[in-house]
Design an enzyme around this catalytic site. Structure first.
Site, PDB file in Angstrom:
ATOM      1  N   HIS A 204       0.891  -1.178   0.000  1.00 20.47           N
ATOM      2  CA  HIS A 204       0.000   0.000   0.000  1.00 20.47           C
ATOM      3  C   HIS A 204       0.922   1.219   0.000  1.00 20.47           C
ATOM      4  O   HIS A 204       1.355   1.696   1.047  1.00 20.47           O
ATOM      5  CB  HIS A 204      -0.874  -0.058   1.260  1.00 20.47           C
ATOM      6  CG  HIS A 204      -1.814   1.090   1.462  1.00 20.47           C
ATOM      7  ND1 HIS A 204      -3.179   0.982   1.275  1.00 20.47           N
ATOM      8  CD2 HIS A 204      -1.614   2.367   1.860  1.00 20.47           C
ATOM      9  CE1 HIS A 204      -3.764   2.140   1.559  1.00 20.47           C
ATOM     10  NE2 HIS A 204      -2.824   2.999   1.924  1.00 20.47           N
ATOM     11  N   CYS A 237      -3.969  10.641   4.289  1.00 23.47           N
ATOM     12  CA  CYS A 237      -4.610  10.333   5.563  1.00 23.47           C
ATOM     13  C   CYS A 237      -4.660  11.630   6.350  1.00 23.47           C
ATOM     14  O   CYS A 237      -3.642  12.299   6.494  1.00 23.47           O
ATOM     15  CB  CYS A 237      -3.809   9.276   6.322  1.00 23.47           C
ATOM     16  SG  CYS A 237      -4.365   9.058   8.022  1.00 23.47           S
TER      17      CYS A 237
END
Ligand code: HMG
Ligand code: MG
Length: 290
Positions: A204, A237
């Protein structure tokens, strides 16, 4: 028959980070376009606290509104039992728990230590197993932390082993801020692979430093066959300052196609989802300027 699984995380990892408000119907339309493009798994949203991530406060409506294509797994993030219960009620196909290899990031992102997070996930994973729901596990900051700098490969291994032993079917190893070099990625992967087989791991990679595709190449060489990416390179994020977009799904697909690696994704249909994302980005920019 596919050689590599592309796990599309744009609707969750991408849209959680957008500053402007994205209408729920646009999120649903995006997921439907991705479903039509042939992704085996789409991370649709998160059942986290809406105070922490207001961008995904409409998770129930999104799950309720999507057209579910047979064979597609609609995954969601669940940080605790409350999130898991919401996910089950909304008909998620699989859930994901997310831990961190960095204590500092764990505290900022989920308000608890790494050990507390693992303890919190145990009953969730048990409940998922009882309900026959697969659980995926993330290890954030597997290489670099926005708060504490480089992360020891042994720390990433320890968390990956814990999630593996608890029953996660796959552990996604995250370069959360997209600053990992291929060398550091290799060191981290070699450390984890010593304890968890590569067919249970995924990569990821965020792409802030432009190294995500090179990190995928390292991971492929070491035996990984599952990668997370986001349509249009959306992403970041909210609790990781500096985290820009995820690896773009189109860029990943183009490289894999060029290598003759089968993914089962229809490039032309992915392009329709990319156009939709470009339209959303333009609309939120206009809103921010007003
Ligand atoms: P907390 O404040 O410690 O939680 O947050 P709490 O248990 O004390 O609850 C506080 C309030 O939140 C309560 O409401 C709960 O009911 C509510 P109040 O009584 O104040 O009205 N609450 C919830 N509401 C809805 N759904 C829930 C839920 N849980 C509690 N599931 C918590 C702890 C984990 C909840 C919080 O820190 C949180 O939601 N964090 C999520 C942050 C996040 O989503 N970050 C981005 C995703 S991770 C990521 O992007 C990394 C990844 O992409 C990989 C990588 O790149 O690294 C996966
Ligand atoms: Mg991420």
């Amino acid at each position: 028959m596919t050689d590599v699984r592309i796990f599309e995380v744009g609707p969750r990892d991408g849209l959680q980070n957008e500053k402007g408000r994205i209408p729920t119907r646009d999120k649903i339309a995006l997921i439907d376009l991705l479903s039509a493009a042939g992704f085996p798994a789409i991370e649709a949203t998160s059942f986290v606290s809406p105070k922490w991530v207001p961008q995904l406060a409409d998770a129930d409506e999104v799950m309720n509104g999507i057209h579910r294509e047979p064979g597609v797994s609609y995954a969601v993030l669940t940080p605790n039992m409350k999130g898991f219960e919401r996910a089950v009620a909304a008909g998620a196909s699989e859930v994901a728990v997310f831990a961190s290899a960095s204590e500092a990031f764990s505290l900022k992102n989920i308000n608890c230590t790494i050990a507390e997070s693992i303890a919190r996930f145990a009953p969730l994973i048990e409940a998922a197993s009882a309900a026959d729901l697969p659980v995926r596990g993330y290890v954030s900051c597997a290489v670099e932390c926005p708060y504490s700098g480089p992360v020891d490969p042994g720390a990433a291994r320890e968390v990956a082993v814990a999630l593996h032993e608890m029953g996660c079917y796959e552990i996604s190893l995250a370069d959360t801020i997209g600053r990992a070099t291929p060398e550091a990625t290799r060191a981290m992967l070699q450390s984890v692979i010593a304890s968890v087989p590569p067919d249970r791991l995924a990569g990821h990679f965020h792409d802030t430093g432009g190294t995500a595709l090179r990190n995928v190449a390292v991971a492929l060489e070491l035996g990984l066959r599952s990668f997370d990416s986001a349509v249009g390179g959306l992403g970041g994020c909210p609790y990781a300052p500096g985290a820009k977009g995820n690896l773009s799904t189109g860029a990943l697909l183009d490289v894999l196609d060029g290598m003759g690696v089968a993914t089962g994704i229809d490039r032309d249909r992915l392009a329709l989802a990319e156009e939709h994302v470009a339209g959303l980005a333009a609309a939120t920019r206009e809103e921010a300027e007003r």
